[in-house]
Design a protein around this motif. Structure first.
Motif, PDB file in Angstrom:
ATOM      1  N   SER A   2     -45.714  73.378  95.861  1.00 45.40           N
ATOM      2  CA  SER A   2     -45.842  75.211  96.660  1.00 45.40           C
ATOM      3  C   SER A   2     -47.383  75.339  97.011  1.00 45.40           C
ATOM      4  CB  SER A   2     -45.789  76.014  94.938  1.00 45.40           C
ATOM      5  OG  SER A   2     -45.925  77.371  95.792  1.00 45.40           O
ATOM      6  N   ILE A   3     -46.530  76.891  98.035  1.00 42.64           N
ATOM      7  CA  ILE A   3     -47.873  76.413  98.633  1.00 42.64           C
ATOM      8  C   ILE A   3     -49.450  77.769  97.734  1.00 42.64           C
ATOM      9  CG2 ILE A   3     -47.102  76.715 101.093  1.00 42.64           C
ATOM     10  CD1 ILE A   3     -46.598  79.254 101.354  1.00 42.64           C
ATOM     11  N   PHE A  72     -45.409  82.542  94.993  1.00 45.58           N
ATOM     12  CA  PHE A  72     -44.847  81.571  95.138  1.00 45.58           C
ATOM     13  C   PHE A  72     -45.430  80.773  94.023  1.00 45.58           C
ATOM     14  CE2 PHE A  72     -47.185  82.605  99.436  1.00 45.58           C
ATOM     15  CZ  PHE A  72     -46.374  82.549  99.641  1.00 45.58           C
ATOM     16  N   ASP A  75     -42.524  79.804  91.691  1.00 49.79           N
ATOM     17  CA  ASP A  75     -41.385  79.167  92.746  1.00 49.79           C
ATOM     18  C   ASP A  75     -40.110  80.453  93.754  1.00 49.79           C
ATOM     19  OD1 ASP A  75     -42.596  76.400  92.075  1.00 49.79           O
ATOM     20  OD2 ASP A  75     -41.154  76.075  89.570  1.00 49.79           O
ATOM     21  N   LEU A 156     -41.191  70.937  98.382  1.00 52.44           N
ATOM     22  CA  LEU A 156     -41.531  71.170 100.299  1.00 52.44           C
ATOM     23  C   LEU A 156     -40.318  71.613 101.181  1.00 52.44           C
ATOM     24  CD1 LEU A 156     -43.885  68.217 100.951  1.00 52.44           C
ATOM     25  CD2 LEU A 156     -44.690  70.275 100.614  1.00 52.44           C
ATOM     26  N   ALA A 160     -40.563  80.027 100.453  1.00 50.58           N
ATOM     27  CA  ALA A 160     -40.793  79.951  99.746  1.00 50.58           C
ATOM     28  C   ALA A 160     -41.705  81.495 100.971  1.00 50.58           C
ATOM     29  CB  ALA A 160     -42.745  79.491 101.048  1.00 50.58           C
ATOM     30  N   SER A 178     -39.760  77.236 105.499  1.00 53.91           N
ATOM     31  CA  SER A 178     -40.003  76.344 103.782  1.00 53.91           C
ATOM     32  C   SER A 178     -41.533  76.643 103.369  1.00 53.91           C
ATOM     33  CB  SER A 178     -39.219  75.440 103.717  1.00 53.91           C
ATOM     34  OG  SER A 178     -39.843  74.520 105.137  1.00 53.91           O
ATOM     35  N   HIS A 179     -41.548  76.096 102.268  1.00 56.49           N
ATOM     36  CA  HIS A 179     -42.961  74.991 102.381  1.00 56.49           C
ATOM     37  C   HIS A 179     -43.413  74.988 102.711  1.00 56.49           C
ATOM     38  CE1 HIS A 179     -43.388  77.289  98.080  1.00 56.49           C
ATOM     39  NE2 HIS A 179     -42.389  77.631  97.456  1.00 56.49           N
TER      40      HIS A 179
END
Length: 511
Positions: A2-3, A72, A75, A156, A160, A178-179
């Motif tokens: 995750s970012i 984030f 999730d 990934l 996100a 997306s991440h």
């Protein structure tokens, strides 16, 4: 992956620098990480997680920005809600992408009260900073939760961000990033603009470009200086006070900065990159900005579907052999970023040679995964493995991309194609013009008549005939406007784009 990890990475590299500064108050990285983890833990305990969407409705604010990282960390996908939209538009945007959790600031409490009944999909409201409507405050929501979020499950490829198209050329659509796409932006940014102890001045909403630009700053352990609203005189003061290295404004706001009395008395020596984007910039005004701020102007081109950093115009790209580049170069928006390919296509889907305008198509790891619950629109935009942007442009012999205009804004007049941006460049170069918008209106003789709506600089005026006399030798008879309107203020989006769609809705000319 995750970012959320960007925040943890920043905390490890901050060397005591604050995470955020807002109204002179600093928030440390330790405080931000702890709060974000507690928010993530509370969201997980409440039954939310992978596949769920949560929004933050707030002006620029450190707690609100930290809440995004909490989302984030749980999730969940973060939905940046635009606080400047009217209430009905906010409700529509949240419903469009099935938001389940809404964090909101007290400044927007009245808006939330107004739209609450029209948000049946929102299962949890959390008031960020003050009690409202019987909702739990953030402090109440996270009570008893420690700084240990649920085990990360996001990959990934998972979503996100859920952005939204502006709706300027059609119905808004949810855009899934997306991440991986966010990490790709961070990596591209750092390849071009990495330096020690960066300080980002965020004057525009963190729900838009400023929020994405903050990600690589956080990853470096830098500081985000936040403004609740774009107070331009204060903006100039903060650059020196906070030793700002990086900032962003749309062209319209930069024009207003340039017109501020005494702007040239401020200290801009800390600036490394003053990023402009979100709309085309007048070349004449860009030259003024380079003269005022120095060789620090930089441009990013992207769109919601392929975000933020498709091309990058470095500060040094504005110069050739140590001298200010000519207008042809200054009108460019840079070369493709690492990992991005730009292809110009004709109406028959053929690839066009350098210098020939066509639709800008992109292959990049910045690309969206698709539109939310809209397979037909996704297939249309992503056909052939490329993002079809709907923008018209060309690549010059040096590899620089030039944006001509939006495909849907093309004016066909007297059998000739006229792109509004070309006309706007000339009109905006007139010394009395603050900004303008060009559209085509139905015309019995021309098919469409080139029409310009002008906003003049404060304390100045120009007649219609004077403006037309200025345009004709520069544009020729076909492209010179047939109708001129003067308005005290042009309609703009929250990020400063002149809304041609709104101009069309507000004026009409008899056929």
């Amino acid at each position: 992956m995750s970012i959320f990890s960007l925040l943890e990475r920043g905390a490890q590299r901050s060397d005591g620098r604050p995470f955020a500064v807002f109204d002179g108050v600093e928030t440390s990285y330790a405080e931000a990480v702890s709060l974000a983890k507690r928010i993530a833990s509370a969201l997980g305990s409440a039954g939310f997680g992978l596949g769920d969407h949560a929004a933050v409705l707030s002006p620029n604010d450190p707690v609100a920005f930290t809440a995004a990282f909490g989302i984030f960390g749980a999730d969940m996908a973060y939905v940046p809600a635009n606080p400047h939209n009217p209430p009905a538009a906010i409700a529509s945007a949240l419903n469009l992408v099935n938001v389940r959790v809404l964090f909101y600031h007290s400044a927007l409490a009245a808006v939330v009260d107004e739209i609450r009944a029209s948000l049946p999909k929102v299962a949890l409201f959390v008031a960020l900073d003050a009690p409202s409507g019987g909702d739990p405050t953030l402090d109440q929501f996270i009570v008893g939760h420690q700084s240990s979020p649920p085990p990360a499950r996001a990959t990934l490829a998972d979503t996100a961000f859920v952005g939204q198209t502006g709706g300027t050329t059609g119905e808004p659509k949810g855009v899934l990033l997306s991440h991986r796409a966010v990490f790709a932006f961070v990596e591209k940014f750092l390849a071009e603009m990495s330096y020690p102890a960066p300080v980002l001045l965020a004057a525009t909403p963190l729900t838009h470009a400023a929020g994405m630009l903050a990600m690589p700053i956080v990853a470096q352990g830098g500081t985000i200086v936040m403004m609740a609203r774009p107070d331009l005189p204060r903006f100039l003061d903060l650059i020196a006070e906070q030793r700002v290295t990086t900032t962003f404004l749309p062209p319209t706001a930069i024009y207003r900065l340039l017109d501020l009395p005494g702007a040239d008395t401020h200290d801009f020596s800390s600036l490394r990159h003053f990023i402009y984007g979100a709309a085309p910039m007048s070349v004449s005004r860009l030259k003024q900005a380079l003269a005022l701020f120095g060789p620090v102007m930089a441009q990013c081109y992207g769109q919601t579907e392929c975000h933020t950093f498709v091309t990058f115009m470095r500060p040094e790209d504005h110069f050739i052999d140590g001298r200010l580049a000519d207008d042809d170069r200054l009108s460019a928006c840079g070369r493709p970023s690492i990992g991005t390919r730009v292809v110009i296509k004709g109406d028959d889907d053929s690839i066009l040679a350098d210098g020939i305008p066509g639709e800008i198509c992109l292959e990049s790891d910045l690309a969206m995964s698709g539109y939310y619950q809209n397979d037909s629109a996704t297939a249309e935009v992503l056909r052939g493995g490329l993002i079809h942007t709907g923008d018209i442009g060309f690549v010059d012999a040096d590899g620089f991309l030039h944006i001509v205009d939006r495909k849907k804004d093309l004016i066909i007049t007297g059998g000739f194609n006229v792109y509004p941006a070309e006309v706007e460049q000339v009109v905006n170069s007139h010394p009395t013009v603050a900004d303008c918008g060009v559209i085509g209106l139905p015309d019995a003789d021309w098919g469409e008549a080139v029409t310009v709506v002008v906003e003049c600089k404060q304390g100045t005026a120009v007649s219609e005939q004077e403006l037309l006399d200025y345009c004709r030798p520069r544009l020729g008879g076909v492209k010179t406007p047939k109708h001129v309107f003067f308005w005290p203020e042009l309609p703009r989006s929250p990020v400063g784009k002149v809304l041609r769609k709104e101009i069309r809705a507000r004026i009409s000319v008899p056929v």
